[in-house]
Design an enzyme around this catalytic site. Structure first.
Site, PDB file in Angstrom:
ATOM      1  N   PRO A   1      13.428  57.400  82.158  1.00 18.23           N
ATOM      2  CA  PRO A   1      12.705  58.199  81.153  1.00 18.23           C
ATOM      3  C   PRO A   1      11.777  59.232  81.788  1.00 18.23           C
ATOM      4  O   PRO A   1      11.639  60.335  81.284  1.00 18.23           O
ATOM      5  CB  PRO A   1      11.924  57.141  80.365  1.00 18.23           C
TER       6      PRO A   1
ATOM      7  N   ASP B   1      27.487  65.278  95.554  1.00 18.88           N
ATOM      8  CA  ASP B   1      28.160  66.351  96.286  1.00 18.88           C
ATOM      9  C   ASP B   1      29.666  66.347  95.978  1.00 18.88           C
ATOM     10  O   ASP B   1      30.286  67.392  95.818  1.00 18.88           O
ATOM     11  CB  ASP B   1      27.968  66.099  97.789  1.00 18.88           C
TER      12      ASP B   1
ATOM     13  N   GLU C   1      23.954  65.626  85.800  1.00 19.10           N
ATOM     14  CA  GLU C   1      24.262  65.830  87.230  1.00 19.10           C
ATOM     15  C   GLU C   1      23.586  67.099  87.758  1.00 19.10           C
ATOM     16  O   GLU C   1      24.167  67.851  88.540  1.00 19.10           O
ATOM     17  CB  GLU C   1      25.772  65.823  87.482  1.00 19.10           C
TER      18      GLU C   1
HETATM   19  C1  LIG Z   1      25.269  63.090  77.906  1.00 20.66           C
HETATM   20  C2  LIG Z   1      24.516  62.700  79.118  1.00 20.66           C
HETATM   21  C3  LIG Z   1      25.062  61.789  80.028  1.00 20.66           C
HETATM   22  C4  LIG Z   1      24.328  61.387  81.155  1.00 20.66           C
HETATM   23  N1  LIG Z   1      24.865  60.436  81.997  1.00 20.66           N
HETATM   24  C5  LIG Z   1      24.106  59.979  83.024  1.00 20.66           C
HETATM   25  C6  LIG Z   1      24.584  58.898  83.847  1.00 20.66           C
HETATM   26  O1  LIG Z   1      25.706  58.394  83.667  1.00 20.66           O
HETATM   27  N2  LIG Z   1      23.779  58.427  84.829  1.00 20.66           N
HETATM   28  C7  LIG Z   1      22.534  58.955  85.068  1.00 20.66           C
HETATM   29  O2  LIG Z   1      21.866  58.470  85.984  1.00 20.66           O
HETATM   30  N3  LIG Z   1      22.054  59.974  84.308  1.00 20.66           N
HETATM   31  C8  LIG Z   1      22.803  60.486  83.295  1.00 20.66           C
HETATM   32  N4  LIG Z   1      22.324  61.512  82.500  1.00 20.66           N
HETATM   33  C9  LIG Z   1      20.960  62.008  82.741  1.00 20.66           C
HETATM   34  C10 LIG Z   1      20.922  63.414  83.272  1.00 20.66           C
HETATM   35  O3  LIG Z   1      21.309  63.447  84.613  1.00 20.66           O
HETATM   36  C11 LIG Z   1      19.499  63.965  83.020  1.00 20.66           C
HETATM   37  O4  LIG Z   1      19.378  64.135  81.611  1.00 20.66           O
HETATM   38  C12 LIG Z   1      19.271  65.261  83.757  1.00 20.66           C
HETATM   39  O5  LIG Z   1      19.142  65.045  85.133  1.00 20.66           O
HETATM   40  C13 LIG Z   1      17.996  65.970  83.244  1.00 20.66           C
HETATM   41  O6  LIG Z   1      16.928  65.082  83.265  1.00 20.66           O
HETATM   42  P1  LIG Z   1      15.967  64.952  81.971  1.00 20.66           P
HETATM   43  O7  LIG Z   1      16.823  64.741  80.776  1.00 20.66           O
HETATM   44  O8  LIG Z   1      14.935  63.949  82.295  1.00 20.66           O
HETATM   45  O9  LIG Z   1      15.332  66.396  81.808  1.00 20.66           O
HETATM   46  P2  LIG Z   1      14.123  67.000  82.678  1.00 20.66           P
HETATM   47  O10 LIG Z   1      14.175  66.504  84.070  1.00 20.66           O
HETATM   48  O11 LIG Z   1      12.877  66.832  81.909  1.00 20.66           O
HETATM   49  O12 LIG Z   1      14.534  68.542  82.700  1.00 20.66           O
HETATM   50  C14 LIG Z   1      14.508  69.316  81.506  1.00 20.66           C
HETATM   51  C15 LIG Z   1      14.802  70.757  81.845  1.00 20.66           C
HETATM   52  O13 LIG Z   1      13.819  71.254  82.720  1.00 20.66           O
HETATM   53  C16 LIG Z   1      14.377  72.291  83.501  1.00 20.66           C
HETATM   54  N5  LIG Z   1      14.114  72.021  84.914  1.00 20.66           N
HETATM   55  C17 LIG Z   1      14.140  70.807  85.531  1.00 20.66           C
HETATM   56  N6  LIG Z   1      13.866  70.938  86.836  1.00 20.66           N
HETATM   57  C18 LIG Z   1      13.672  72.249  87.064  1.00 20.66           C
HETATM   58  C19 LIG Z   1      13.351  73.028  88.208  1.00 20.66           C
HETATM   59  N7  LIG Z   1      13.206  72.441  89.415  1.00 20.66           N
HETATM   60  N8  LIG Z   1      13.214  74.358  88.068  1.00 20.66           N
HETATM   61  C20 LIG Z   1      13.368  74.947  86.860  1.00 20.66           C
HETATM   62  N9  LIG Z   1      13.672  74.266  85.742  1.00 20.66           N
HETATM   63  C21 LIG Z   1      13.825  72.946  85.846  1.00 20.66           C
HETATM   64  C22 LIG Z   1      15.870  72.353  83.210  1.00 20.66           C
HETATM   65  O14 LIG Z   1      16.135  73.357  82.242  1.00 20.66           O
HETATM   66  C23 LIG Z   1      16.126  70.992  82.570  1.00 20.66           C
HETATM   67  O15 LIG Z   1      17.220  71.017  81.690  1.00 20.66           O
HETATM   68  C24 LIG Z   1      23.055  61.940  81.390  1.00 20.66           C
HETATM   69  C25 LIG Z   1      22.519  62.876  80.486  1.00 20.66           C
HETATM   70  C26 LIG Z   1      23.226  63.248  79.360  1.00 20.66           C
HETATM   71  C27 LIG Z   1      22.610  64.246  78.421  1.00 20.66           C
END
Ligand SMILES: Cc1cc2nc3c(=O)[nH]c(=O)nc-3n(C[C@H](O)[C@H](O)[C@H](O)COP(=O)(O)OP(=O)(O)OC[C@H]3O[C@@H](n4cnc5c(N)ncnc54)[C@H](O)[C@@H]3O)c2cc1C
Length: 385
Positions: free
Chosen positions: A127, A237, A361
């Protein structure tokens, strides 16, 4: 369907043969009914396994994962059925750490995942730690000859139907990225709970997991303690270009549907494909599809040719292919008019399917950061003589 890309020098005869055989299988077996996504996914994994397609999702000690084959598979499956691509892809992502770093005992799972008899999941996000992977808070503390895991994971694809999870947890060898380890956790581990099932716009099995003092033996550790971040990045990767390949499959389908629509529907007394503005959109869509394919298969070819890391190539492929597929599909919806937004129409489902690929990813902006940092690092490093 344009298959001329298979003649590009990135490919060998075995890739063309694989593509043709999988295309025939998809035409005969897909799409499936998505009404019950859990049941549909279990069935797809079983059928993909029985037909032999999942064999390519795991590497053996003598044979590495062939990224071009993974990309062709995802592109082809996505073009026919997004859920089939999902079922295939998760078998690879969920077992990637075992393929690349697993012990002999852990590798026994690969026989079952490749046969479609066990379902895999990759549990990294939390989260409070999605894009910022190094901030994960789930802990794995040593306890006698094992580990006890506490914490939470979210957005875990196949959560709820997986037979095991590849879980990343903080073991504390160092602060940040260097204090994380990877573990193989069977779904029946006491203390592991499916805390919540999550619904998204293109439904597939997804859950939040809770670890309430879940105990694992020391043999569950994948690779070395403290290497979890490196393991996760090595897996990503390999699989990041394949996300681009899935987006490419969705975009190609959108283009094909658009070509059909533009040829068959009459507007102002002629097929709408004769309107020059429609032609302009079609040209843009085709350009995006070909450019995405070049980036995806360049990344896959580079990895298969022995590049130790393909950070820049993989990030470019994922970023470009997913962002431009969104634009291609949006154009397809527009050209289909009202039908484009009608529930159940193929371009309506593509519109929902593509969105999450720009988030998981590594979100698009994260890929931009990766590309820029790699270029800046290279610019600071003097060329070797
Ligand atoms: C349908 C679905 C399937 C998934 N499946 C998996 C899974 O199987 N296993 C798993 O471990 N995870 C999974 N995920 C999680 C996914 O990898 C994360 O949702 C993703 O990494 C983004 O993290 P967050 O949702 O916490 O958003 P946040 O980290 O809060 O990011 C929100 C937004 O902030 C912006 N942002 C973030 N970092 C930066 C930066 N450095 N510079 C500029 N902008 C930035 C981007 O626009 C990003 O979209 C899944 C997600 C979805 C939606």
């Amino acid at each position: 369907m344009d298959r001329s890309f298979l003649d590009w020098p990135f490919f060998e005869a075995r890739h063309r043969d694989f593509a043709a055989r999988l295309e025939d299988w998809c035409a005969a077996n897909l799409p499936v009914d998505h009404a019950d996504v859990d049941a549909a996914c279990r069935d797809l994994v079983a059928r993909l396994g029985a037909a032999g397609w999942l064999r390519v999702t795991a590497g053996t000690s003598s044979e590495a994962l062939d990224v071009r084959t993974l990309c062709i598979a995802r592109e082809t499956l996505a073009r026919h059925d997004g859920l089939a691509d999902f079922a295939f892809a998760m078998q690879g992502l969920g077992t990637g750490a075992i393929s690349l770093f697993g012990s002999r005992d852990q590798r026994e799972w690969l026989t079952r995942t490749c046969a479609g008899k066990a379902i895999a999941a990759f549990a990294l996000s939390e989260p409070k730690a999605g894009s910022d992977v190094a901030a994960i808070e789930t802990t794995a503390r040593r306890d006698g000859d094992g580990y006890i895991l506490s914490g939470e994971k979210t957005w875990i694809s196949n959560g709820g139907i997986a037979d095991f999870y590849c879980v990343f947890a903080r073991t504390g060898e160092a602060l940040g990225a260097k204090g994380i380890s990877a573990f193989l956790m069977p779904a029946d581990t006491p203390g592991l709970a499916i805390a919540e099932r999550l619904e998204v716009i293109a439904p597939h099995p997804l859950a939040r997991l809770a670890f309430n003092d879940a105990r694992l033996p020391a043999s569950a550790l994948i690779g070395a303690a403290g290497n979890g971040f490196r393991i996760a990045m090595a897996v990503l990767d390999v699989f990041r270009p394949t996300v681009g390949a899935a987006a490419l499959g969705f975009a190609r389908r959108a283009l094909d549907e658009t070509l059909k629509r533009a040829s068959q529907r009459n507007l102002f007394g002629a097929p709408m494909g004769e309107l020059q503005l429609v032609q302009g959109h079609i040209a843009d869509m085709a350009l995006d599809v070909d450019a995405a394919a070049l980036l995806v298969y360049r990344a896959a070819w580079a990895k298969d040719s022995g590049a130790p890391r393909i950070t820049r190539e993989a990030a470019m492929a994922k970023l470009y292919a997913t962002d431009r597929a969104q634009a291609v599909i949006d154009n397809a919806v527009q050209i289909h008019g009202g039908d484009g937004v009608r529930r159940g129409h193929i371009v309506e489902s593509l519109y929902r399917e593509i969105r999450a690929l720009r988030i998981y990813e590594g979100a698009s902006d994260v890929q931009r950061v990766i590309i820029a940092r790699q270029l800046l690092r290279d610019a600071r490093t003097p060329d070797a003589p």
